[in-house]
Design a protein around this motif. Structure first.
Motif, PDB file in Angstrom:
ATOM      1  N   UNK A 310      33.193  72.468  59.321  1.00 15.83           N
ATOM      2  CA  UNK A 310      33.500  73.765  59.970  1.00 15.83           C
ATOM      3  C   UNK A 310      34.351  73.543  61.525  1.00 15.83           C
ATOM      4  N   UNK A 311      34.136  72.416  62.139  1.00 20.91           N
ATOM      5  CA  UNK A 311      34.583  71.937  63.311  1.00 20.91           C
ATOM      6  C   UNK A 311      36.098  71.585  62.895  1.00 20.91           C
ATOM      7  N   UNK A 312      36.099  70.757  61.795  1.00 19.21           N
ATOM      8  CA  UNK A 312      37.635  70.375  61.303  1.00 19.21           C
ATOM      9  C   UNK A 312      38.345  71.470  61.262  1.00 19.21           C
ATOM     10  N   UNK A 313      38.014  72.560  60.472  1.00 20.25           N
ATOM     11  CA  UNK A 313      38.705  73.650  59.932  1.00 20.25           C
ATOM     12  C   UNK A 313      39.103  74.593  61.197  1.00 20.25           C
ATOM     13  N   UNK A 314      38.150  74.935  62.060  1.00 14.68           N
ATOM     14  CA  UNK A 314      38.509  75.746  62.882  1.00 14.68           C
ATOM     15  C   UNK A 314      39.394  75.008  64.052  1.00 14.68           C
ATOM     16  N   UNK A 315      39.370  73.834  64.379  1.00  9.67           N
ATOM     17  CA  UNK A 315      40.108  72.972  65.163  1.00  9.67           C
ATOM     18  C   UNK A 315      41.487  72.829  64.693  1.00  9.67           C
ATOM     19  N   UNK A 316      41.963  72.788  63.260  1.00  5.60           N
ATOM     20  CA  UNK A 316      43.318  72.838  62.728  1.00  5.60           C
ATOM     21  C   UNK A 316      43.879  74.197  63.075  1.00  5.60           C
ATOM     22  N   UNK A 317      43.099  75.337  62.598  1.00  9.24           N
ATOM     23  CA  UNK A 317      43.479  76.655  62.915  1.00  9.24           C
ATOM     24  C   UNK A 317      43.928  76.815  64.239  1.00  9.24           C
ATOM     25  N   UNK A 318      43.214  76.443  65.111  1.00  7.13           N
ATOM     26  CA  UNK A 318      43.299  76.645  66.605  1.00  7.13           C
ATOM     27  C   UNK A 318      44.762  76.039  66.932  1.00  7.13           C
ATOM     28  N   UNK A 319      44.575  74.677  66.560  1.00  3.26           N
ATOM     29  CA  UNK A 319      45.809  73.655  67.107  1.00  3.26           C
ATOM     30  C   UNK A 319      47.175  74.343  66.447  1.00  3.26           C
ATOM     31  N   UNK A 320      47.156  74.941  65.120  1.00  2.00           N
ATOM     32  CA  UNK A 320      48.346  75.413  64.851  1.00  2.00           C
ATOM     33  C   UNK A 320      48.610  76.841  65.127  1.00  2.00           C
ATOM     34  N   UNK A 321      47.549  77.543  65.757  1.00  2.00           N
ATOM     35  CA  UNK A 321      47.829  78.693  66.425  1.00  2.00           C
ATOM     36  C   UNK A 321      47.625  80.067  65.589  1.00  2.00           C
ATOM     37  N   UNK A 322      46.609  80.126  64.760  1.00  3.54           N
ATOM     38  CA  UNK A 322      46.221  81.218  64.068  1.00  3.54           C
ATOM     39  C   UNK A 322      44.868  81.123  63.723  1.00  3.54           C
ATOM     40  N   UNK A 323      44.245  82.490  63.684  1.00  4.65           N
ATOM     41  CA  UNK A 323      42.832  82.710  63.394  1.00  4.65           C
ATOM     42  C   UNK A 323      42.610  82.656  61.882  1.00  4.65           C
ATOM     43  N   UNK A 324      41.333  82.243  61.781  1.00  4.85           N
ATOM     44  CA  UNK A 324      40.919  82.329  60.342  1.00  4.85           C
ATOM     45  C   UNK A 324      40.036  83.696  60.227  1.00  4.85           C
ATOM     46  N   UNK A 325      40.618  84.350  59.251  1.00 11.03           N
ATOM     47  CA  UNK A 325      40.347  85.643  58.900  1.00 11.03           C
ATOM     48  C   UNK A 325      40.108  85.791  57.267  1.00 11.03           C
ATOM     49  N   UNK A 326      38.914  86.287  56.816  1.00 12.74           N
ATOM     50  CA  UNK A 326      38.390  86.223  55.488  1.00 12.74           C
ATOM     51  C   UNK A 326      37.345  87.297  55.334  1.00 12.74           C
ATOM     52  N   UNK A 327      37.535  87.909  54.078  1.00 14.80           N
ATOM     53  CA  UNK A 327      36.349  88.730  53.917  1.00 14.80           C
ATOM     54  C   UNK A 327      35.039  88.449  53.923  1.00 14.80           C
ATOM     55  N   UNK A 328      34.157  89.007  54.648  1.00 17.75           N
ATOM     56  CA  UNK A 328      32.408  88.753  54.831  1.00 17.75           C
ATOM     57  C   UNK A 328      32.483  87.863  56.052  1.00 17.75           C
ATOM     58  N   UNK A 329      33.354  87.281  56.924  1.00 22.58           N
ATOM     59  CA  UNK A 329      33.062  86.281  57.740  1.00 22.58           C
ATOM     60  C   UNK A 329      33.703  86.791  59.000  1.00 22.58           C
ATOM     61  N   UNK A 330      32.979  86.751  60.153  1.00 26.81           N
ATOM     62  CA  UNK A 330      33.528  86.928  61.632  1.00 26.81           C
ATOM     63  C   UNK A 330      34.736  86.121  61.796  1.00 26.81           C
ATOM     64  N   UNK A 331      35.722  86.725  62.519  1.00 23.48           N
ATOM     65  CA  UNK A 331      37.169  85.802  62.950  1.00 23.48           C
ATOM     66  C   UNK A 331      36.614  84.419  63.548  1.00 23.48           C
TER      67      UNK A 331
END
Length: 404
Positions: A310-331
């Motif tokens: 999860x740290x890898x995926x959240x870091x990449x999204x933050x680096x590229x400037x977007x939020x992880x948004x998906x049904x069933x999960x907190x942003x």
């Protein structure tokens, strides 16, 4: 966003993008006249059993926690099954768009899968590979189990010039400080107490003083306090729900809506460990360069996949400037098995472009062993709003944000 049953997987991308163009703040990007020629993926491992201490010692509940049949930290059979659902959905999509062959095995060297060296990431890579190309014995590369891999754990590997004091200062700027971070999530912390049901007015989670400091060796950061302790408990509640275990430990009943609210606590942990500019730059430094090379090398594989955490995926999204948004999960709470897909296209003149999306299964779908998969387009600031991003522009944006 839209969820489709398995029989529609071959058409899911076209239908989903049309729906998202109407319903999502991220406009669907037209790829008419373009040919898909490569996909680079970063995926979190699937549903696993809890880690030792993930629910902190001293956490009190009205009833004992459910027992897991899978050993601590390992991928569960249901987690493997959910990854197989995602792999089959990806396969249908990529066959429909000409990236992979409709029959037979992919050509040797056309698929490259590398995982981190933990048992859960290795097992996740294998489960995905087996479902993507059944009977084809796709190779899944990884370091020996337990050996630190700088691709996925650059701080542990000391792969970047990490300055812990600079990291703490940047995280404090990004969050407003640990007291402010806790205050923002106080409603979710109270909700967690109601779910744990210990009936202590002082709270059920051990909590403590919120403090962020450089680690003793200067190669990391140490966090104490309610976000540190509650984040793991919230994640275990999500994992046991997805696994099909009893969704309650004696307090308020847990359902999908409750999990989204509790997931804010797990997402808050990434505000500290992976989402500030400094942390994102260092956490992404090695796998980011791998992904850039995979996008730009002249004769690379058609599919290049990394399976990490999860740290890898959240870091990449933050680096590229977007939020992880998906049904069933907190942003910004990374989904088990969730993946950031970077798809490379070319036009008739050979110019290359990329589009990005986030592919997930909701906790409800995993719990029900359902086949629903959601693909959400994402926008990288600095790229066109409603058109594919020129590859050279994307690579420049990507590379400029990475730590040495």
């Amino acid at each position: 966003m839209m969820t489709l049953p398995a029989r529609f997987h071959g058409l899911r991308r076209a239908w989903l993008l049309a729906a998202l163009a109407l319903a999502s703040p991220v406009a669907a990007r037209s790829t008419g006249g373009l040919t898909l020629d490569r996909v680079v993926v970063l995926m979190r491992h699937g549903v696993r059993a809890p880690l030792d201490g993930e629910v902190p010692h001293g956490t009190r509940t009205a009833r004992p926690w459910p027992r897991w049949s899978t050993p601590e930290s390992q991928l569960t059979p249901r987690g493997a099954a959910a990854l197989a659902v995602e792999a089959r959905a990806d396969h249908s999509d990529w066959v429909a768009r000409g990236l992979l062959p409709a029959t037979g095995c992919p050509a040797p060297g056309s698929i490259r899968i590398r995982t981190n060296s933990s048992s859960r990431t290795i097992a996740s890579g294998r489960a995905y590979a087996e479902a993507l190309a059944p009977g084809c014995a796709l190779r899944v590369d990884h370091n020996p189990e337990g050996q630190v891999d700088p691709l996925f754990e650059p701080l542990r590997a000391r792969a970047t010039p990490f300055d812990a004091a600079a990291a703490v200062a940047d995280i404090d700027r990004f969050t407003g400080g640990m007291d402010a971070l806790v205050a923002r999530h106080r409603p979710a912390l109270r909700l967690l107490d109601s779910v744990l049901g210990c009936n202590d007015p002082k709270g059920c989670d051990p909590g403590g003083v919120a403090r962020l400091t450089p680690s003793a060796d200067g190669q990391g950061i140490d966090l104490t306090g309610p976000i540190r302790t509650a984040s793991g408990t919230a994640q275990v509640l999500l994992l046991q729900y997805a696994e099909g275990l009893p969704p309650s430990v004696g307090g308020a009943a847990v359902d999908g809506a409750m999990l989204r609210r509790l997931g804010e606590l797990h997402a808050a942990l990434f505000d500290v460990y992976s989402r500030s500019p400094y942390m994102a730059a260092h956490q992404s430094a090695v796998f980011g360069r791998h992904m850039i090379a995979a996008l730009t090398e002249p004769h690379g594989p058609r599919l290049d996949m990394l399976v990490g955490h999860d740290t890898n995926v959240t870091a990449l999204a933050a680096l590229l400037g977007f939020d992880l948004v998906a049904p069933g999960y907190a942003i910004n709470d990374a989904a088990p098995g969730g993946a950031i897909l970077i798809e490379r296209w070319h036009n008739a003149a050979g110019k290359a472009f990329v589009t990005l999306s986030y592919r997930t299964q909701s906790p409800d779908h995993i719990r029900a062993r359902d086949t629903g998969v959601t693909v959400t387009p994402v926008h990288v600031p600095g790229c066109p709003d409603a058109a594919p991003c020129p590859l050279d522009r994307f690579v420049h944006l990507f590379e400029a944000r990475l730590a040495r």
